[in-house]
Design an enzyme around this catalytic site. Structure first.
Site, PDB file in Angstrom:
ATOM      1  N   GLU A  35       9.627 -10.557  -1.917  1.00  0.00           N
ATOM      2  CA  GLU A  35      10.644  -9.509  -2.035  1.00  0.00           C
ATOM      3  C   GLU A  35      12.067 -10.056  -2.092  1.00  0.00           C
ATOM      4  OE1 GLU A  35       7.015  -7.667  -0.074  1.00  0.00           O
ATOM      5  OE2 GLU A  35       8.209  -9.496   0.233  1.00  0.00           O
ATOM      6  N   ASP A  43       0.801  -1.224   0.000  1.00  0.00           N
ATOM      7  CA  ASP A  43       0.000   0.000   0.000  1.00  0.00           C
ATOM      8  C   ASP A  43       0.832   1.271   0.000  1.00  0.00           C
ATOM      9  OD1 ASP A  43       0.751  -0.707   2.620  1.00  0.00           O
ATOM     10  OD2 ASP A  43      -0.890   0.419   3.514  1.00  0.00           O
ATOM     11  N   ASN A  99      19.842 -34.907  -5.278  1.00  0.00           N
ATOM     12  CA  ASN A  99      20.647 -35.882  -4.536  1.00  0.00           C
ATOM     13  C   ASN A  99      20.215 -35.938  -3.082  1.00  0.00           C
ATOM     14  OD1 ASN A  99      21.663 -33.354  -3.991  1.00  0.00           O
ATOM     15  ND2 ASN A  99      23.603 -33.703  -5.051  1.00  0.00           N
ATOM     16  N   ASP A 132      18.420 -29.664  -5.394  1.00  0.00           N
ATOM     17  CA  ASP A 132      17.071 -29.818  -4.843  1.00  0.00           C
ATOM     18  C   ASP A 132      16.908 -29.025  -3.548  1.00  0.00           C
ATOM     19  OD1 ASP A 132      18.944 -31.557  -3.733  1.00  0.00           O
ATOM     20  OD2 ASP A 132      17.491 -33.127  -3.291  1.00  0.00           O
ATOM     21  N   HIS A 145       0.744   0.051  10.620  1.00  0.00           N
ATOM     22  CA  HIS A 145       1.088  -1.316  10.239  1.00  0.00           C
ATOM     23  C   HIS A 145       2.416  -1.309   9.475  1.00  0.00           C
ATOM     24  CE1 HIS A 145      -0.857   0.328   6.659  1.00  0.00           C
ATOM     25  NE2 HIS A 145      -0.267  -0.608   5.944  1.00  0.00           N
ATOM     26  N   HIS A 146       3.057  -2.448   9.427  1.00  0.00           N
ATOM     27  CA  HIS A 146       4.383  -2.616   8.806  1.00  0.00           C
ATOM     28  C   HIS A 146       5.479  -1.874   9.569  1.00  0.00           C
ATOM     29  CE1 HIS A 146       2.295  -4.681   5.764  1.00  0.00           C
ATOM     30  NE2 HIS A 146       2.256  -3.775   4.809  1.00  0.00           N
ATOM     31  N   GLU A 178      26.692 -29.506   2.326  1.00  0.00           N
ATOM     32  CA  GLU A 178      26.806 -29.574   3.784  1.00  0.00           C
ATOM     33  C   GLU A 178      27.211 -30.981   4.230  1.00  0.00           C
ATOM     34  OE1 GLU A 178      26.725 -26.758   4.836  1.00  0.00           O
ATOM     35  OE2 GLU A 178      25.317 -25.603   3.634  1.00  0.00           O
ATOM     36  N   GLY A 231      27.100 -16.349  -1.454  1.00  0.00           N
ATOM     37  CA  GLY A 231      26.803 -17.774  -1.356  1.00  0.00           C
ATOM     38  C   GLY A 231      25.440 -18.127  -0.799  1.00  0.00           C
ATOM     39  N   GLY A 250      18.969 -33.810  -0.701  1.00  0.00           N
ATOM     40  CA  GLY A 250      19.336 -32.945   0.404  1.00  0.00           C
ATOM     41  C   GLY A 250      20.533 -32.065   0.128  1.00  0.00           C
TER      42      GLY A 250
END
Length: 561
Positions: free
Chosen positions: A50, A27, A460, A433, A113-114, A466, A406, A462
């Site tokens: 966003e 708004d 693969n 994925d 608001h916001h 990591e 990254g 996951g």
């Protein structure tokens, strides 16, 4: 000349060269969006959120030179800030515009608001100041000078800026200049530029083994063509840090390869670190671009060209902008004939039976054969970026990744922005994925705008990058298994999209053959073993674990008594 404030801001954006601006309506920004919609030279491109809008703006800036994103106050700004921080780290000019509540509400500290309902309206600006090079809150009194100041800073520093536009001033008329905004490069001090050029030319003319080390600023400041000409004129080999990949032609005779300290190919490391005149182009030795700080660069023989200044050995030279210096050196240096460096033989594509299960070893050489000149190739953090960063990309190609910031999930919305800015070029995205689950909504924007990228989704099971660092079988590295090839129909039931699930070498080869003539968007799911990874990623995982956790970390539990 009188114009409404919002119209003047939009006019300045188009004078910068902006044709599209990304964002989400709210708004407090709708009055400005109405003014954009009334123009035929600037289009608002709505995103699904966003954060994705800021990633799309980042991708657009990489192929179009600069970009913009519009959010609404508070909630929209905080959603976008992660993407803007990435653009700051990767040095990209993004104009962030936020719709501020009306000035009278701000001045009366209204609990709107916001907001945090505490009457404060300085918090967003303070947050954004950490990730932008200039900020402003527009008023009817300052709009003309502040808009020009902030937009010039965006271009000069090639980094994001932040403009707050109160919702009740967009349609107020003010006096504005008739002259267009010009984005001139700083020329610096001519004496300093001449001094830098003279010293560099002397060193280059005397050097026996000069090398150019390319980083992202070669692209951001528009000196790639000059550097290519310098390499050709003087027979100077060039290597690239990760953010500088494919900025200069990787098929050229004088391309050495990627440099990353101890993680480099031995011949590349020897050439760079043994150079008697190493010229860094905006080089930043981050952890990933330096092989975790294993680079060994001699200060005495190193010339560091930065955006606005130079260091030659231990001597700093201020007010010597990179473009002026590079062009000065190119015009004054003596031509020289040096033999092109010997390159290792191209590895053969590993043989495999058609029914063999797909692995990284069999995947990437075949992908390399699928590339063609002028492709835009986008590599998501993790397996994809690791594999692609070690490949030689075709002439004229553009490589998009986020090796400094990254953020996983960045590349799908970045693909949207990049392709919207360069519709004539083929775009290929390689994403895992785990990453796509963060930003997958932007697939709907890609299909809504009838774009036709080729998306290779590496499934693969996951977070493989990591797992290579820690927790191979730990549940925190697991994700839900989706039916990925059904997503295009979910997001846009009418868009023609080629989808395939590929599990074997034969299926991959048949799919790539079909894609050569495919006229639609494509989503190809590549199923790979959970703990399979490019060899470089396996080594990277061990190095990161040692760096992050030390000798007594959880990977080395057996060494603890």
């Amino acid at each position: 000349m009188h114009m409404m404030i919002g119209d003047f801001l939009a006019r300045r954006l188009t004078e910068m060269g902006l044709r599209h601006i990304f964002g989400v309506p709210g708004d407090f920004n709708l009055s400005f969006l109405e003014q954009i919609n009334a123009r035929d030279d600037l289009a608002f491109i709505g995103n699904t959120n966003e954060l994705n809008a800021s990633y799309a703006a980042d991708g657009y800036a990489r192929t179009s030179g600069l970009s913009g994103v519009i959010t609404t106050w508070g909630v929209g700004d905080m959603s976008a800030i992660g993407g803007l921080a990435g653009s700051y780290a990767e040095r990209l000019p993004i104009v962030h515009i936020t719709g501020l509540p009306p000035l009278y509400a701000v001045e009366s500290r209204a609990l709107l608001h916001h907001t945090l309902a505490d009457g404060g309206y300085g918090n967003i600006g303070r947050c954004m100041a950490e990730f932008t090079v200039a900020q402003t809150r527009l008023t009817p009194e300052n709009a003309v000078t502040e808009i020009d100041r902030v937009l010039q800073a965006c271009w000069r520093e090639r980094r994001p800026v932040h403009i707050q536009v109160p919702s009740d001033i967009t349609h107020l008329e003010i006096e504005v200049p008739q002259t267009p905004l010009t984005l001139a490069e700083p020329t610096g001090d001519s004496r300093q530029v001449a001094r830098a050029v003279e010293q560099i030319v002397i060193k280059l003319n005397a050097a026996k083994a000069p090398v150019l080390l390319i980083d992202a600023d070669a692209d951001r400041y528009g000196v790639a063509a000059d550097l290519a000409a310098l390499s050709e004129k003087c027979g100077i080999p060039y290597a690239s840090l990760l953010p500088g990949k494919a900025i200069l032609d990787e098929t050229g005779a004088f391309y050495l390869g990627g440099y990353a300290g101890a993680a480099s190919r031995p011949d590349v490391r020897e050439a760079v670190e043994g150079s008697d005149c190493l010229i860094g182009i905006g080089a930043r030795f981050t952890d990933t671009s330096s092989g975790f700080f294993t680079h060994q660069i001699s200060t005495e023989s190193y010339i560091d060209l930065r955006a606005h200044d130079v260091s030659i050995g231990r001597e700093p030279i201020a007010a010597a902008p990179i473009k002026a210096v590079v062009q000065g050196v190119l015009s004054q240096v003596q031509a020289a004939s040096r033999p092109a460096p010997q390159k290792p033989a191209q590895a053969a594509v590993p043989t495999a039976k058609s029914e063999d299960g797909l692995t990284h070893k069999t995947l990437w050489p075949r992908i390399g054969q699928f590339f063609r000149p002028d492709d835009v190739i986008i590599g998501e953090a993790g397996s994809s970026h690791t594999a692609l960063s070690g490949m030689t990309l075709p002439k004229g190609s553009t490589y998009i990744a986020q090796p400094v910031w990254g953020a996983i999930g960045y590349t799908l919305p970045a693909l949207f922005g990049s392709q919207l800015g360069q519709l004539s070029r083929r775009h290929l995205l390689f994403i895992g994925d785990g990453s796509i689950q963060l930003t997958v909504q932007e697939l709907s924007s890609i299909l809504r705008h009838k774009l036709k990228p080729i998306i290779f989704l590496i499934n693969n099971q996951g977070y493989t990058v990591e797992r290579m660092i820690l927790g191979e079988h730990s549940p925190y590295n697991d994700i839900a298994q989706w039916r990925y090839t059904e997503l295009p129909a979910v997001f846009n039931a009418e868009a023609p999209v080629m989808t395939r699930v590929v599990e074997t070498v034969g299926q991959l080869e048949e799919t790539l053959s079909t894609l050569h003539n495919n006229e639609h968007a494509a989503l190809i799911e590549l199923k790979l073993p959970m703990l399979d990874a490019p060899e470089a990623l396996k080594k990277f995982g061990a190095v990161v674990a040692d760096y992050d956790y030390g000798p007594w970390g959880p990977r080395n539990a057996s060494q603890r008594s």
